[in-house]
Design a protein around this motif. Structure first.
Motif, PDB file in Angstrom:
ATOM      1  N   VAL A 102       0.877  -1.166   0.000  1.00  0.00           N
ATOM      2  CA  VAL A 102       0.000   0.000   0.000  1.00  0.00           C
ATOM      3  C   VAL A 102       0.913   1.213   0.000  1.00  0.00           C
ATOM      4  O   VAL A 102       1.675   1.425   0.948  1.00  0.00           O
ATOM      5  N   VAL A 103       0.862   2.005  -1.051  1.00  0.00           N
ATOM      6  CA  VAL A 103       1.739   3.166  -1.191  1.00  0.00           C
ATOM      7  C   VAL A 103       0.882   4.421  -1.080  1.00  0.00           C
ATOM      8  O   VAL A 103      -0.079   4.600  -1.835  1.00  0.00           O
ATOM      9  N   HIS A 104       1.216   5.273  -0.128  1.00  0.00           N
ATOM     10  CA  HIS A 104       0.439   6.494   0.091  1.00  0.00           C
ATOM     11  C   HIS A 104       1.069   7.676  -0.631  1.00  0.00           C
ATOM     12  O   HIS A 104       2.273   7.905  -0.505  1.00  0.00           O
ATOM     13  N   THR A 105       0.240   8.447  -1.311  1.00  0.00           N
ATOM     14  CA  THR A 105       0.715   9.742  -1.790  1.00  0.00           C
ATOM     15  C   THR A 105       0.854  10.700  -0.608  1.00  0.00           C
ATOM     16  O   THR A 105       1.805  11.483  -0.551  1.00  0.00           O
ATOM     17  N   HIS A 106      -0.077  10.600   0.337  1.00  0.00           N
ATOM     18  CA  HIS A 106      -0.021  11.382   1.572  1.00  0.00           C
ATOM     19  C   HIS A 106      -1.068  10.815   2.518  1.00  0.00           C
ATOM     20  O   HIS A 106      -1.765   9.849   2.164  1.00  0.00           O
ATOM     21  N   LEU A 107      -1.183  11.401   3.697  1.00  0.00           N
ATOM     22  CA  LEU A 107      -2.011  10.792   4.732  1.00  0.00           C
ATOM     23  C   LEU A 107      -3.270  11.577   5.078  1.00  0.00           C
ATOM     24  O   LEU A 107      -3.832  11.398   6.165  1.00  0.00           O
ATOM     25  N   HIS A 108      -3.756  12.412   4.179  1.00  0.00           N
ATOM     26  CA  HIS A 108      -5.084  12.976   4.396  1.00  0.00           C
ATOM     27  C   HIS A 108      -6.082  11.818   4.517  1.00  0.00           C
ATOM     28  O   HIS A 108      -5.931  10.785   3.852  1.00  0.00           O
ATOM     29  N   PRO A 109      -7.116  11.967   5.342  1.00  0.00           N
ATOM     30  CA  PRO A 109      -8.026  10.846   5.585  1.00  0.00           C
ATOM     31  C   PRO A 109      -8.684  10.264   4.341  1.00  0.00           C
ATOM     32  O   PRO A 109      -9.026   9.078   4.331  1.00  0.00           O
ATOM     33  N   ASP A 110      -8.873  11.063   3.295  1.00  0.00           N
ATOM     34  CA  ASP A 110      -9.499  10.520   2.093  1.00  0.00           C
ATOM     35  C   ASP A 110      -8.515   9.764   1.200  1.00  0.00           C
ATOM     36  O   ASP A 110      -8.870   9.331   0.102  1.00  0.00           O
ATOM     37  N   HIS A 111      -7.283   9.594   1.689  1.00  0.00           N
ATOM     38  CA  HIS A 111      -6.291   8.810   0.948  1.00  0.00           C
ATOM     39  C   HIS A 111      -5.778   7.619   1.739  1.00  0.00           C
ATOM     40  O   HIS A 111      -5.095   6.762   1.174  1.00  0.00           O
ATOM     41  N   MET A 112      -6.113   7.561   3.027  1.00  0.00           N
ATOM     42  CA  MET A 112      -5.675   6.427   3.834  1.00  0.00           C
ATOM     43  C   MET A 112      -6.785   5.883   4.725  1.00  0.00           C
ATOM     44  O   MET A 112      -6.556   5.090   5.630  1.00  0.00           O
ATOM     45  N   GLY A 113      -8.017   6.276   4.421  1.00  0.00           N
ATOM     46  CA  GLY A 113      -9.147   5.865   5.248  1.00  0.00           C
ATOM     47  C   GLY A 113      -9.469   4.394   5.178  1.00  0.00           C
ATOM     48  O   GLY A 113     -10.184   3.868   6.043  1.00  0.00           O
ATOM     49  N   GLY A 114      -8.959   3.714   4.157  1.00  0.00           N
ATOM     50  CA  GLY A 114      -9.192   2.279   4.042  1.00  0.00           C
ATOM     51  C   GLY A 114      -8.038   1.433   4.529  1.00  0.00           C
ATOM     52  O   GLY A 114      -8.006   0.216   4.311  1.00  0.00           O
ATOM     53  N   ASP A 115      -7.080   2.054   5.228  1.00  0.00           N
ATOM     54  CA  ASP A 115      -5.895   1.325   5.694  1.00  0.00           C
ATOM     55  C   ASP A 115      -6.200   0.292   6.769  1.00  0.00           C
ATOM     56  O   ASP A 115      -5.531  -0.742   6.859  1.00  0.00           O
ATOM     57  N   VAL A 116      -7.168   0.616   7.625  1.00  0.00           N
ATOM     58  CA  VAL A 116      -7.415  -0.165   8.830  1.00  0.00           C
ATOM     59  C   VAL A 116      -8.865  -0.640   8.840  1.00  0.00           C
ATOM     60  O   VAL A 116      -9.772   0.092   8.439  1.00  0.00           O
ATOM     61  N   SER A 117      -9.061  -1.854   9.314  1.00  0.00           N
ATOM     62  CA  SER A 117     -10.402  -2.410   9.454  1.00  0.00           C
ATOM     63  C   SER A 117     -10.465  -3.191  10.761  1.00  0.00           C
ATOM     64  O   SER A 117      -9.603  -4.034  11.029  1.00  0.00           O
ATOM     65  N   ASP A 118     -11.451  -2.890  11.573  1.00  0.00           N
ATOM     66  CA  ASP A 118     -11.622  -3.581  12.860  1.00  0.00           C
ATOM     67  C   ASP A 118     -10.342  -3.526  13.693  1.00  0.00           C
ATOM     68  O   ASP A 118      -9.888  -4.539  14.256  1.00  0.00           O
ATOM     69  N   SER A 119      -9.735  -2.347  13.732  1.00  0.00           N
ATOM     70  CA  SER A 119      -8.549  -2.078  14.567  1.00  0.00           C
ATOM     71  C   SER A 119      -7.333  -2.917  14.168  1.00  0.00           C
ATOM     72  O   SER A 119      -6.429  -3.135  14.990  1.00  0.00           O
ATOM     73  N   ALA A 120      -7.290  -3.343  12.922  1.00  0.00           N
ATOM     74  CA  ALA A 120      -6.147  -4.101  12.404  1.00  0.00           C
ATOM     75  C   ALA A 120      -5.879  -3.648  10.973  1.00  0.00           C
ATOM     76  O   ALA A 120      -6.768  -3.090  10.304  1.00  0.00           O
ATOM     77  N   PRO A 121      -4.656  -3.848  10.473  1.00  0.00           N
ATOM     78  CA  PRO A 121      -4.401  -3.484   9.074  1.00  0.00           C
ATOM     79  C   PRO A 121      -5.376  -4.190   8.139  1.00  0.00           C
ATOM     80  O   PRO A 121      -5.577  -5.410   8.242  1.00  0.00           O
ATOM     81  N   ALA A 122      -5.988  -3.430   7.264  1.00  0.00           N
ATOM     82  CA  ALA A 122      -6.960  -4.010   6.340  1.00  0.00           C
ATOM     83  C   ALA A 122      -6.312  -4.953   5.341  1.00  0.00           C
ATOM     84  O   ALA A 122      -6.984  -5.843   4.799  1.00  0.00           O
ATOM     85  N   PHE A 123      -5.010  -4.757   5.105  1.00  0.00           N
ATOM     86  CA  PHE A 123      -4.271  -5.592   4.156  1.00  0.00           C
ATOM     87  C   PHE A 123      -3.141  -6.261   4.938  1.00  0.00           C
ATOM     88  O   PHE A 123      -2.038  -5.716   5.064  1.00  0.00           O
ATOM     89  N   PRO A 124      -3.400  -7.438   5.493  1.00  0.00           N
ATOM     90  CA  PRO A 124      -2.518  -8.017   6.513  1.00  0.00           C
ATOM     91  C   PRO A 124      -1.137  -8.424   6.021  1.00  0.00           C
ATOM     92  O   PRO A 124      -0.218  -8.550   6.842  1.00  0.00           O
ATOM     93  N   ASN A 125      -0.978  -8.623   4.719  1.00  0.00           N
ATOM     94  CA  ASN A 125       0.317  -9.059   4.187  1.00  0.00           C
ATOM     95  C   ASN A 125       1.066  -7.955   3.458  1.00  0.00           C
ATOM     96  O   ASN A 125       2.104  -8.209   2.845  1.00  0.00           O
ATOM     97  N   ALA A 126       0.555  -6.733   3.545  1.00  0.00           N
ATOM     98  CA  ALA A 126       1.125  -5.630   2.769  1.00  0.00           C
ATOM     99  C   ALA A 126       2.080  -4.799   3.610  1.00  0.00           C
ATOM    100  O   ALA A 126       1.881  -4.614   4.814  1.00  0.00           O
ATOM    101  N   SER A 127       3.108  -4.284   2.949  1.00  0.00           N
ATOM    102  CA  SER A 127       3.899  -3.201   3.535  1.00  0.00           C
ATOM    103  C   SER A 127       3.231  -1.887   3.153  1.00  0.00           C
ATOM    104  O   SER A 127       2.775  -1.724   2.025  1.00  0.00           O
TER     105      SER A 127
END
Length: 276
Positions: A102-127
Motif C-alpha cells: 500500500v503506497v500512500h501519496t499522503h495521509l489525508h483521511p481521504d487517501h488512507m481511510g481504508g488502511d485499517v479495518s476492525d482495529s487491524a491493518p486491512a491488508f494483513p500481508n502488505a507493507s
C-alpha cells in the motif's frame, strides 16, 4: 467504480472508493467564478462531484494499492458514499491478503481511510509506505485530523507493516515514489514505468483538470506557495511527454495526458475500459 488501462506490461486500475459534493468556489478558494461559468460540464447545479479515487497496480506477481480512499463513513452528505474499495477488489477477485504493498501519496483521511479495518491493518500481508516527513507532520498534531490519522498509522506501525522513505525511492520494479511536497509536507507522487510507457499518479498535486490551465490552490493545501510551485513544475514536465497522468479526485476514471493547445496546458482524458 473500476476502470482499466495498460502501462506497458502492467495493468492499472482506477477505483472509485466513493465521492462527495463540493462547492467549487470554496474548494478552489482563488478560482475565478467566470471560469466555472464557462465550463458547466464540470458542475451539476453549481456543485462539483469530487471522487475519492485510488489506484491498483498489477505488476507481475505484485498487487500494489496507491492510496485507499476515504473508507466507510456515516456522516457524508446526502447522495455521497465511500468505502467501496473492498467491494471493487472483490469484484476483481482480489482478497485483502493478496495486496503486497500500500503506497500512500499522503495521509489525508481521504487517501488512507481504508488502511485499517476492525482495529487491524486491512491488508494483513502488505507493507505500507509513506514519507518520513509526512508521518512527522501528522505526529506533530498541527492538523485538525492528526489524531484520527495517527490512530490508523499507529495500527500499521504496531503491526510492523509501516515502511518510511526519506527521498525519492523505488519501492518495486517499475514503481517509484517521488517527492512532490506542498499539498502536505511529505506528499509523494508515484511514477510507474514498464517497457517504454510511463504513468504518473499525481495524488493531490492536482484536484481538477482546470488546474492544468489555472494554477489554483485548494483550501486543503498546507503550504500553498509550495503546492502551486510543485503543480506548475509537474504540469510543465508532463506536457506533451506522452506520460499518462492519473489523479484520484478528477472526474472518473481520472486518467489522461497533459497537452499544449494554443499555448495552454490542457488535460485530455485517455481511453480506459470500464469494468463495472
Amino acid at each position: 467504480m473500476i476502470w482499466e488501462t495498460a502501462v506497458g506490461d502492467f495493468t492499472l486500475y482506477a477505483i472509485e472508493d466513493g465521492w462527495a459534493p463540493r462547492d467549487p468556489h470554496v474548494m478552489f478558494e482563488d478560482s475565478d467564478p467566470a471560469v466555472w461559468d464557462a465550463n458547466p460540464q464540470f458542475l451539476d447545479n453549481g456543485v462539483l462531484r469530487v471522487s475519492f479515487g485510488c489506484f491498483l497496480l498489477h505488476a507481475g506477481d505484485d498487487l500494489t494499492l496507491i492510496d485507499t480512499g476515504l473508507g466507510p463513513q456515516d456522516d457524508l452528505p446526502e447522495g455521497a458514499n465511500s468505502g467501496l474499495l473492498m467491494k471493487a477488489l472483490d469484484h476483481l477477485g482480489i482478497g485483502p491478503g493478496d495486496v503486497s504493498k500500500v503506497v500512500h501519496t499522503h495521509l489525508h483521511p481521504d487517501h488512507m481511510g481504508g488502511d485499517v479495518s476492525d482495529s487491524a491493518p486491512a491488508f494483513p500481508n502488505a507493507s505500507y509506505w509513506t514519507h518520513q516527513k509526512e508521518l512527522d507532520f501528522w505526529r506533530s498534531g498541527e492538523h485538525p485530523a492528526s489524531e484520527a490519522v495517527m490512530a490508523d498509522a499507529n495500527v500499521i506501525h504496531d503491526a510492523g507493516q509501516l515502511s518510511l522513505i526519506t527521498a525519492d525511492h523505488q519501492v518495486a520494479h517499475g514503481l517509484t515514489m517521488i517527492e512532490s511536497f506542498g499539498h502536505t509536507p511529505g506528499h509523494t507522487s508515484i511514477l510507474i514505468a514498464s517497457q517504454s510507457q510511463r504513468a504518473y499518479i499525481a495524488g493531490d498535486i492536482t484536484h481538477h483538470p482546470l488546474q492544468a490551465i489555472h494554477n489554483w490552490n485548494v483550501v486543503y493545501d498546507v503550504d500553498k506557495a509550495a503546492a502551486a510551485s510543485t503543480r506548475a513544475k509537474v504540469f510543465d514536465q508532463l506536457a506533451d511527454s506522452g506520460v499518462l497522468i492519473a489523479a484520484g479526485h478528477y472526474p472518473r476514471p481520472g486518467v489522461g495526458r497533459i497537452v499544449t493547445d494554443e499555448g495552454f496546458r490542457v488535460f485530455t482524458p485517455a481511453p480506459a475500459r470500464r469494468i463495472v
